[in-house]
Design an enzyme around this catalytic site. Structure first.
Site, PDB file in Angstrom:
ATOM      1  N   TYR A  14      62.886  35.225  80.915  1.00 28.33           N
ATOM      2  CA  TYR A  14      63.261  34.289  79.841  1.00 28.33           C
ATOM      3  C   TYR A  14      64.787  34.288  79.596  1.00 28.33           C
ATOM      4  O   TYR A  14      65.460  33.272  79.794  1.00 28.33           O
ATOM      5  CB  TYR A  14      62.475  34.688  78.586  1.00 28.33           C
ATOM      6  CG  TYR A  14      62.887  34.047  77.296  1.00 28.33           C
ATOM      7  CD1 TYR A  14      63.134  32.683  77.205  1.00 28.33           C
ATOM      8  CD2 TYR A  14      63.005  34.825  76.137  1.00 28.33           C
ATOM      9  CE1 TYR A  14      63.490  32.110  75.981  1.00 28.33           C
ATOM     10  CE2 TYR A  14      63.357  34.255  74.929  1.00 28.33           C
ATOM     11  CZ  TYR A  14      63.604  32.899  74.862  1.00 28.33           C
ATOM     12  OH  TYR A  14      63.953  32.334  73.661  1.00 28.33           O
ATOM     13  N   ASN A  35      61.494  41.008  90.647  1.00 28.28           N
ATOM     14  CA  ASN A  35      60.240  41.260  91.374  1.00 28.28           C
ATOM     15  C   ASN A  35      59.125  40.314  90.918  1.00 28.28           C
ATOM     16  O   ASN A  35      57.992  40.432  91.357  1.00 28.28           O
ATOM     17  CB  ASN A  35      59.798  42.724  91.216  1.00 28.28           C
ATOM     18  CG  ASN A  35      59.427  43.079  89.788  1.00 28.28           C
ATOM     19  OD1 ASN A  35      59.510  42.241  88.886  1.00 28.28           O
ATOM     20  ND2 ASN A  35      59.017  44.322  89.573  1.00 28.28           N
ATOM     21  N   LEU A  36      59.444  39.399  90.009  1.00 27.45           N
ATOM     22  CA  LEU A  36      58.505  38.391  89.498  1.00 27.45           C
ATOM     23  C   LEU A  36      57.286  39.031  88.820  1.00 27.45           C
ATOM     24  O   LEU A  36      56.218  38.423  88.768  1.00 27.45           O
ATOM     25  CB  LEU A  36      58.085  37.406  90.603  1.00 27.45           C
ATOM     26  CG  LEU A  36      59.243  36.626  91.254  1.00 27.45           C
ATOM     27  CD1 LEU A  36      58.705  35.648  92.300  1.00 27.45           C
ATOM     28  CD2 LEU A  36      60.082  35.872  90.223  1.00 27.45           C
ATOM     29  N   SER A 119      68.385  46.625  72.754  1.00 26.92           N
ATOM     30  CA  SER A 119      67.472  46.003  71.795  1.00 26.92           C
ATOM     31  C   SER A 119      67.659  46.604  70.410  1.00 26.92           C
ATOM     32  O   SER A 119      68.030  47.784  70.272  1.00 26.92           O
ATOM     33  CB  SER A 119      66.041  46.257  72.273  1.00 26.92           C
ATOM     34  OG  SER A 119      65.131  45.984  71.247  1.00 26.92           O
ATOM     35  N   TYR A 143      59.329  51.974  74.276  1.00 27.49           N
ATOM     36  CA  TYR A 143      60.228  50.870  74.673  1.00 27.49           C
ATOM     37  C   TYR A 143      61.637  51.108  74.103  1.00 27.49           C
ATOM     38  O   TYR A 143      62.630  51.115  74.827  1.00 27.49           O
ATOM     39  CB  TYR A 143      59.653  49.540  74.178  1.00 27.49           C
ATOM     40  CG  TYR A 143      60.615  48.376  74.320  1.00 27.49           C
ATOM     41  CD1 TYR A 143      60.944  47.872  75.577  1.00 27.49           C
ATOM     42  CD2 TYR A 143      61.199  47.781  73.199  1.00 27.49           C
ATOM     43  CE1 TYR A 143      61.838  46.817  75.703  1.00 27.49           C
ATOM     44  CE2 TYR A 143      62.086  46.727  73.318  1.00 27.49           C
ATOM     45  CZ  TYR A 143      62.403  46.249  74.576  1.00 27.49           C
ATOM     46  OH  TYR A 143      63.292  45.201  74.703  1.00 27.49           O
ATOM     47  N   LYS A 147      65.449  52.190  75.929  1.00 30.81           N
ATOM     48  CA  LYS A 147      66.710  51.447  75.762  1.00 30.81           C
ATOM     49  C   LYS A 147      67.801  52.399  75.260  1.00 30.81           C
ATOM     50  O   LYS A 147      68.941  52.364  75.719  1.00 30.81           O
ATOM     51  CB  LYS A 147      66.514  50.285  74.777  1.00 30.81           C
ATOM     52  CG  LYS A 147      65.567  49.200  75.292  1.00 30.81           C
ATOM     53  CD  LYS A 147      66.181  48.423  76.435  1.00 30.81           C
ATOM     54  CE  LYS A 147      65.265  47.354  76.980  1.00 30.81           C
ATOM     55  NZ  LYS A 147      65.823  46.633  78.130  1.00 30.81           N
ATOM     56  N   PHE A 210      50.867  39.063  60.516  1.00 28.57           N
ATOM     57  CA  PHE A 210      50.596  40.499  60.398  1.00 28.57           C
ATOM     58  C   PHE A 210      51.360  41.094  59.219  1.00 28.57           C
ATOM     59  O   PHE A 210      52.543  41.380  59.322  1.00 28.57           O
ATOM     60  CB  PHE A 210      50.982  41.214  61.693  1.00 28.57           C
ATOM     61  CG  PHE A 210      50.153  40.772  62.865  1.00 28.57           C
ATOM     62  CD1 PHE A 210      48.839  41.203  62.997  1.00 28.57           C
ATOM     63  CD2 PHE A 210      50.679  39.907  63.821  1.00 28.57           C
ATOM     64  CE1 PHE A 210      48.065  40.791  64.073  1.00 28.57           C
ATOM     65  CE2 PHE A 210      49.912  39.493  64.896  1.00 28.57           C
ATOM     66  CZ  PHE A 210      48.601  39.929  65.026  1.00 28.57           C
ATOM     67  N   ARG A 223      63.005  38.640  60.186  1.00 29.59           N
ATOM     68  CA  ARG A 223      63.651  38.934  61.462  1.00 29.59           C
ATOM     69  C   ARG A 223      64.875  38.050  61.645  1.00 29.59           C
ATOM     70  O   ARG A 223      64.993  36.979  61.041  1.00 29.59           O
ATOM     71  CB  ARG A 223      62.672  38.682  62.635  1.00 29.59           C
ATOM     72  CG  ARG A 223      61.463  39.609  62.650  1.00 29.59           C
ATOM     73  CD  ARG A 223      61.863  41.048  62.996  1.00 29.59           C
ATOM     74  NE  ARG A 223      60.727  41.968  63.004  1.00 29.59           N
ATOM     75  CZ  ARG A 223      60.349  42.722  61.961  1.00 29.59           C
ATOM     76  NH1 ARG A 223      60.999  42.665  60.809  1.00 29.59           N
ATOM     77  NH2 ARG A 223      59.330  43.543  62.069  1.00 29.59           N
TER      78      ARG A 223
END
Ligand SMILES: NC(=O)c1ccc[n+]([C@@H]2O[C@H](COP(=O)([O-])OP(=O)(O)OC[C@H]3O[C@@H](n4cnc5c(N)ncnc54)[C@H](O)[C@@H]3O)[C@@H](O)[C@H]2O)c1
Length: 330
Positions: A14, A35-36, A119, A143, A147, A210, A223
């Site tokens: 993206y 690597n798709l 991130s 995750y 990072k 949520f 956000r």
């Protein structure tokens, strides 16, 4: 321009594909390695595409042997927070080990400039909002830990080998190419805006919200949404800053303004002209009430500010792409 050949890892994803498109527009020659696994060949609109996996150090080295690469933008990663909790080792391999394969090939070929996709997840649950770069790092999932760890590795590569880096800590990437040639396609989709647009096109009946009892004005999470074209611009401008001799640095990339989930739903209804029914769902573990960047440091260093991140511009570019993605007429 002498430093034109930019290796873009994850350039079929993206954010990577939008940055590739912008690099081409500005006269760079991107070489894309992907690597798709979660990216799409059709999102790569130009440059040289190489299907390869960063897990394979020989493949990475060969790419550097076969090209004169001036700098690297490193997007490739596994990016699902929930999956990282279930498969932490996969995240350490893909987000840390693969990055080290890349750094080893860069050093072997004397390539010393890298822009890294970090991130807001490195901060964990914020103590202060807006979040400045000095905010303590306390990632609450693998995750975010990967990072944060890779940022440490970049710092030690700078100290030990003179590697120059910029780590960009993005907040919530959103929006799509204004020409709707490329856009956001995640499988499974977990991001709020495409999920809202799936309701607008009738693909799903409603949107789950949520947590509606947070200590925020309307009870839903807040956000900081940053248009993907603003992100692409931030990458290219920090790359130029680094190639012109700028010091290694960590920058937030956000707008400094937060929007609640309910505000996004209202904006999506306004832009699409369709109703987006929402159903209340329990809070998800690990979702902080508010994540908003202080964007002052990047502004001070290179004069960058977001130009395309007004909510309606984010929503209208995302909508134009989403209708095309889902094969919908107006
Ligand atoms: N989307 C966001 O809101 C957001 C926010 C903060 C940070 N980020 C970071 O930005 C980067 C890009 O995110 P995105 O949303 O474009 O994700 P994406 O999944 O669309 O793109 C990642 C790309 O990397 C490729 N890839 C993954 N592992 C690879 C490997 N081992 N070898 C080669 N290619 C590999 C995938 O095929 C994909 O094309 C990631 O590093 C992500 O952690 C994204």
């Amino acid at each position: 321009m002498t430093s034109k050949n930019i290796l873009v890892t994850g350039g079929a994803g993206y954010i990577g594909s939008h940055t590739v498109k912008e690099l081409l527009r500005r006269g760079y020659e991107p070489i894309i390695i992907d690597n798709l696994s979660t990216g799409y060949r059709k999102l790569v609109v130009g440059g040289e595409f190489i299907q390869a996996d960063l897990r394979n150090p020989d493949a990475v080295r060969q790419i550097f042997s076969g090209h004169r690469i001036n700098a690297v933008i490193h997007f490739a990663a596994s990016c699902y927070v929930g999956e990282s909790v279930e498969k932490p080792m996969m995240y350490y391999e893909n987000n840390v080990l693969c990055g080290m394969n890349l750094l080893a090939a860069m050093l072997a070929h004397d390539v010393r400039c890298i822009i890294f996709s970090s991130s807001a997840a490195v901060y964990g649950n914020p103590i202060h909002v807006p979040i400045r770069e000095e905010h303590p790092q306390n990632p609450i999932n693998p995750y975010g830990q990967t990072k944060s760890l890779f940022e440490d590795i970049l710092r030690s590569h700078e100290r030990l080998y003179g590697m120059q880096f910029v780590s960009l800590r993005y907040f919530n990437a959103a929006g799509c190419d204004p020409e709707a040639e490329i856009g956001e396609t995640h499988e499974p989709e977990t991001h709020l805006i495409p999920l809202a647009l799936d309701v607008a096109v009738g693909r799903t009946p409603n949107l789950r919200v949520f947590g509606t009892d947070y200590d925020t004005p309307d009870g839903t999470c807040i956000r900081d949404f940053i248009h993907v074209c603003d992100l692409a611009d931030a990458h290219i401008r920090t790359l130029e800053y680094l190639m012109d001799g700028g010091a290694s640095a960590v920058f937030n990339v956000g707008t400094g303004t937060g929007h609640s989930v309910r505000e996004i739903i209202r904006a999506a209804e306004r832009v699409t002209g369709r109703s987006i029914p929402a159903v209340n769902a329990p809070r998800r573990p690990g979702d902080p009430p508010s994540l908003v960047a202080s964007a002052e440091k990047l502004k001070g260093a290179i004069g960058w500010t977001a130009q395309h991140s007004a909510l309606d511009e984010i929503l209208s570019t995302a909508w134009n792409w989403h209708k095309k993605l889902r094969g919908c007429a107006d």
